[in-house]
Design an enzyme around this catalytic site. Sequence first.
Site, PDB file in Angstrom:
ATOM      1  N   ASN A  27       0.874  -1.063  -0.060  1.00  0.00           N
ATOM      2  CA  ASN A  27      -0.070  -0.032   0.048  1.00  0.00           C
ATOM      3  C   ASN A  27       0.915   1.058  -0.113  1.00  0.00           C
ATOM      4  OD1 ASN A  27      -1.897   2.010   0.565  1.00  0.00           O
ATOM      5  ND2 ASN A  27      -2.414   1.412   2.437  1.00  0.00           N
ATOM      6  N   PHE A  28       0.932   1.842  -1.066  1.00  0.00           N
ATOM      7  CA  PHE A  28       1.742   3.033  -1.519  1.00  0.00           C
ATOM      8  C   PHE A  28       1.318   4.201  -0.474  1.00  0.00           C
ATOM      9  CE2 PHE A  28       4.260   2.472  -5.795  1.00  0.00           C
ATOM     10  CZ  PHE A  28       4.528   1.376  -5.343  1.00  0.00           C
ATOM     11  N   LYS A  29       0.323   4.301  -0.046  1.00  0.00           N
ATOM     12  CA  LYS A  29      -0.535   5.574   0.584  1.00  0.00           C
ATOM     13  C   LYS A  29      -0.150   6.709  -0.315  1.00  0.00           C
ATOM     14  CE  LYS A  29       0.148   2.875   4.765  1.00  0.00           C
ATOM     15  NZ  LYS A  29      -0.260   2.901   6.468  1.00  0.00           N
ATOM     16  N   HIS A  72      -9.687   0.640   5.460  1.00  0.00           N
ATOM     17  CA  HIS A  72      -8.302   0.856   5.975  1.00  0.00           C
ATOM     18  C   HIS A  72      -8.394   1.902   7.025  1.00  0.00           C
ATOM     19  CE1 HIS A  72      -4.290   2.057   6.617  1.00  0.00           C
ATOM     20  NE2 HIS A  72      -3.924   1.097   5.843  1.00  0.00           N
ATOM     21  N   GLU A 124      -6.578   4.126   8.197  1.00  0.00           N
ATOM     22  CA  GLU A 124      -6.473   5.550   7.839  1.00  0.00           C
ATOM     23  C   GLU A 124      -7.644   6.293   7.280  1.00  0.00           C
ATOM     24  OE1 GLU A 124      -2.745   5.106   5.904  1.00  0.00           O
ATOM     25  OE2 GLU A 124      -1.985   4.461   7.825  1.00  0.00           O
ATOM     26  N   GLU A 141      -5.621  -5.670  10.371  1.00  0.00           N
ATOM     27  CA  GLU A 141      -4.520  -4.733  10.742  1.00  0.00           C
ATOM     28  C   GLU A 141      -4.853  -4.016  11.957  1.00  0.00           C
ATOM     29  OE1 GLU A 141      -2.741  -3.584   7.086  1.00  0.00           O
ATOM     30  OE2 GLU A 141      -4.668  -2.161   6.967  1.00  0.00           O
ATOM     31  N   GLY A 163       2.086   1.818  10.801  1.00  0.00           N
ATOM     32  CA  GLY A 163       2.741   2.908  10.575  1.00  0.00           C
ATOM     33  C   GLY A 163       3.542   3.280  11.659  1.00  0.00           C
ATOM     34  N   SER A 180       3.190  -2.669  10.360  1.00  0.00           N
ATOM     35  CA  SER A 180       4.435  -2.590  10.540  1.00  0.00           C
ATOM     36  C   SER A 180       5.000  -4.237  10.180  1.00  0.00           C
ATOM     37  CB  SER A 180       4.874  -2.359  12.012  1.00  0.00           C
ATOM     38  OG  SER A 180       4.305  -0.768  12.214  1.00  0.00           O
TER      39      SER A 180
HETATM   40  P1  PGA Z   1       2.539  -0.338   7.751  1.00  0.00           P
HETATM   41  O1  PGA Z   1       1.036   0.154   7.072  1.00  0.00           O
HETATM   42  O2  PGA Z   1       2.971  -1.239   7.138  1.00  0.00           O
HETATM   43  O3  PGA Z   1       3.376   0.846   7.474  1.00  0.00           O
HETATM   44  O4  PGA Z   1       2.344  -0.425   9.339  1.00  0.00           O
HETATM   45  C1  PGA Z   1       0.186  -1.187   6.870  1.00  0.00           C
HETATM   46  C2  PGA Z   1      -0.998  -0.479   6.121  1.00  0.00           C
HETATM   47  O5  PGA Z   1      -1.289   0.655   6.164  1.00  0.00           O
HETATM   48  O6  PGA Z   1      -1.928  -1.408   5.661  1.00  0.00           O
END
Ligand code: PGA
Length: 237
Positions: free
Chosen positions: A6-8, A90, A92, A159, A165, A195
């Site tokens: 996931n590039f965000k 997700h 976020e 998750e 993150g 992570s």
């Molecule tokens: P992360 O993000 O690996 O930076 O913890 C995971 C995700 O958002 O799916």
Amino acid sequence: MIIASNFKTTHTRASTRAFVQSIVDMMAQTNSKQEVRIYPPFTALDTFCCNDSMRIGVQNFYPADKGSFTGEIGFEQLGEFGVDSVLIGHSERRHILKESVEFIAQKFDFAKQKGVEIIYCVGEPKEVREQGIDAVMSYIWEQFDGIDTSYDRLVVAYEPVWAIGTGLTAKKEDIEEVLLCLRTKLSCELLYGGSVKTDNIEEILLAKECGGVLVGTASWDADAFSAMIRSADTCKK
Ligand code: PGA
């Protein structure tokens, strides 16, 4: 296994193209058969020469083909790029972008009607985790309200919010505990995210019921993501 990046909001058009190409090349050289998914930002969508087990998806979409939804992206635009995989739920988007349970269910229904693969993300915040597994599971099951878990192109990613993150990864036993609970009601592929890094992916992939990983930060470097795919190739499960 499904190994997803996931590039965000990282990567440009040029760096996405280079990233995809290097993964395609590595998979050809090593004969890797992992189900690789890459979710770049909308601006970097393009037509890429992928292989049969690799797909480029999107991190978000608006649940409409097209229309008056200023600033949004509908399925007509995604269709131009042959997008066939989407992330929904997700943390976020739930917490920072304030997507409601109702809106998430609406997005899910729309994507289901379109027949695309859905990676549906669920997970508990830290204060719920501190209350123990029963609280964690009742929080997670609520995130399935209005979601058709019998959809045949569903993948669920566990998750934990506190692990995304942050550099804090859930312990293998904790991941297993949640995935085994999810397995009592779900027959789809189950992933872990939060992570994941090159040095912990192997242990995570060995967790019971873990069918792959959804990786953010540590996957943004193509060499690191390649190493993760290689770990899945050599993982003796
Ligand atoms: P992360 O993000 O690996 O930076 O913890 C995971 C995700 O958002 O799916």
